[in-house]
Design an enzyme around this catalytic site. Structure first.
Site, PDB file in Angstrom:
ATOM      1  N   HIS A  49       0.834  -1.212   0.000  1.00  0.00           N
ATOM      2  CA  HIS A  49       0.000   0.000   0.000  1.00  0.00           C
ATOM      3  C   HIS A  49       0.866   1.258   0.000  1.00  0.00           C
ATOM      4  O   HIS A  49       0.565   2.232  -0.703  1.00  0.00           O
ATOM      5  CB  HIS A  49      -0.939   0.008   1.205  1.00  0.00           C
ATOM      6  CG  HIS A  49      -1.866  -1.160   1.244  1.00  0.00           C
ATOM      7  ND1 HIS A  49      -2.630  -1.473   2.354  1.00  0.00           N
ATOM      8  CD2 HIS A  49      -2.175  -2.099   0.309  1.00  0.00           C
ATOM      9  CE1 HIS A  49      -3.349  -2.554   2.091  1.00  0.00           C
ATOM     10  NE2 HIS A  49      -3.082  -2.952   0.859  1.00  0.00           N
TER      11      HIS A  49
ATOM     12  N   ASP B 224      -3.069  -2.748  -5.099  1.00  0.00           N
ATOM     13  CA  ASP B 224      -2.028  -3.703  -4.715  1.00  0.00           C
ATOM     14  C   ASP B 224      -1.045  -3.942  -5.855  1.00  0.00           C
ATOM     15  O   ASP B 224       0.175  -3.982  -5.651  1.00  0.00           O
ATOM     16  CB  ASP B 224      -2.666  -5.045  -4.326  1.00  0.00           C
ATOM     17  CG  ASP B 224      -3.117  -5.095  -2.881  1.00  0.00           C
ATOM     18  OD1 ASP B 224      -2.771  -4.189  -2.100  1.00  0.00           O
ATOM     19  OD2 ASP B 224      -3.817  -6.063  -2.524  1.00  0.00           O
TER      20      ASP B 224
ATOM     21  N   HIS C 261      -0.292 -11.276  -4.931  1.00  0.00           N
ATOM     22  CA  HIS C 261       1.093 -10.830  -4.780  1.00  0.00           C
ATOM     23  C   HIS C 261       2.101 -11.822  -5.373  1.00  0.00           C
ATOM     24  O   HIS C 261       3.101 -11.412  -5.962  1.00  0.00           O
ATOM     25  CB  HIS C 261       1.404 -10.599  -3.302  1.00  0.00           C
ATOM     26  CG  HIS C 261       0.511  -9.596  -2.653  1.00  0.00           C
ATOM     27  ND1 HIS C 261       0.424  -8.290  -3.078  1.00  0.00           N
ATOM     28  CD2 HIS C 261      -0.359  -9.706  -1.608  1.00  0.00           C
ATOM     29  CE1 HIS C 261      -0.449  -7.633  -2.319  1.00  0.00           C
ATOM     30  NE2 HIS C 261      -0.929  -8.470  -1.432  1.00  0.00           N
TER      31      HIS C 261
END
Length: 300
Positions: free
Chosen positions: A76, A239, A262
């Site tokens: 973030h 993200d 991720h």
């Protein structure tokens, strides 16, 4: 020339780690040209530079690991730094996790803008995508494609009543869309059942309705509802922007993600860097040479 950027002044904030629940002191400081984004663990007197190669854990967030030292939940803050074009910054932390703040990038945007932004006497570097690069894992995939600007699209797919009324796909072209207004406020989200399981494993200890969208079997539990109609998928875009900034440069190209997270984002970065013919590093002498996505005012 188009110059690199850092902060004018240092600025401090306090928060809690999403997974540890620990109180964390965060200080953002100016850094010299060509330094990059460097996380410094003040409790250990150790530092880790934000790079794709430094990512060592992606199970619940993007975590940087070096010689046993960890800095987790960096995405973030990195998204905010990317959105504001900050090339160089020291990030001092008193613990192993970046504070979750309100679950979005907006508090970090506020901190950077409050500290001020200054240009430095060094050319700003961009990574331009020259050839398509893709990573596929079952029904999930991520891809880069050449594009003379910066565009991010994402698709989510959850078998849950809340998502039936949600936009499952979003595309943001930053030549016509403000990161601050349209992306930075999107919060992380989780399902109550999963949160309960995580807490039983001593994770998500800092999570609450103040820093995440929480969904039960039927509805969003946050009293104020959503900040955007498509806040869930917008957060996945937020993200991704943070994860992509681990390239160490702003990106000229398009990113597409389908049900990714991720781990896949980082695999894509590593694959790109391995294929040197698929990208190039560029600088620009004049503003009118810049792709339009990068010649917008910082305060947009």
């Amino acid at each position: 020339m188009i110059r690199q950027r850092t902060l004018k002044n240092s600025i401090r904030a306090t928060g809690v780690g999403l997974h540890t629940g620990e109180k964390v002191y965060l200080t953002l400081r100016p850094a010299p040209a060509n330094a990059g984004i460097i996380f410094r663990r003040t409790d250990l007197d150790r530092e880790i530079k934000a790079t794709a190669a430094a990512v060592g854990d992606t199970r619940l967030s993007t975590c940087l690991v070096e010689d046993g030292v960890r800095v987790s939940t960096v995405e973030h803050l990195l998204s905010a730094l990317a959105g504001l074009g900050i090339d160089n910054c020291y990030v001092d932390l008193s613990a192993a996790e970046v504070p979750i703040m309100d679950g979005s990038a907006a508090p970090f945007v506020f901190l950077v803008r409050s500290a001020g932004i200054k240009e430095q006497e060094a050319p700003k570097r961009f990574v331009r995508i020259l050839e398509p690069v893709q990573v596929v894992d079952g029904d999930k995939w991520v891809a880069f494609e050449p594009f003379e600007g910066f565009k991010v699209s994402f698709t989510i797919d959850f078998d849950h009543p809340v998502f039936l009324d949600q936009h499952a796909r979003a595309e943001v072209d930053f030549s016509s869309t403000s990161f601050i207004k349209e992306v930075s406020r999107a919060r992380t989200f989780g399902f109550m059942k999963e949160i309960e399981a995580l807490r039983a494993s001593r994770l998500a200890l800092g999570g609450s309705l103040d820093n995440a969208i929480v969904v039960d079997d039927y509805r969003v539990l946050n009293e104020d509802g959503l900040r955007y109609r498509d806040e869930f998928v917008k957060h996945k875009i937020l993200d991704a922007i943070g994860d992509l900034y681990l390239l160490g440069s702003s990106l000229i190209g398009s990113f597409h993600g389908h049900k990714s997270g991720h781990a896949l984002n980082n695999r894509l970065l590593r694959k790109l860097l391995e294929h040197e013919h698929a990208w190039e590093e560029v600088t620009f002498e004049e503003l009118d040479e810049l792709p339009i996505a990068y010649d917008q005012p910082v305060v947009a």
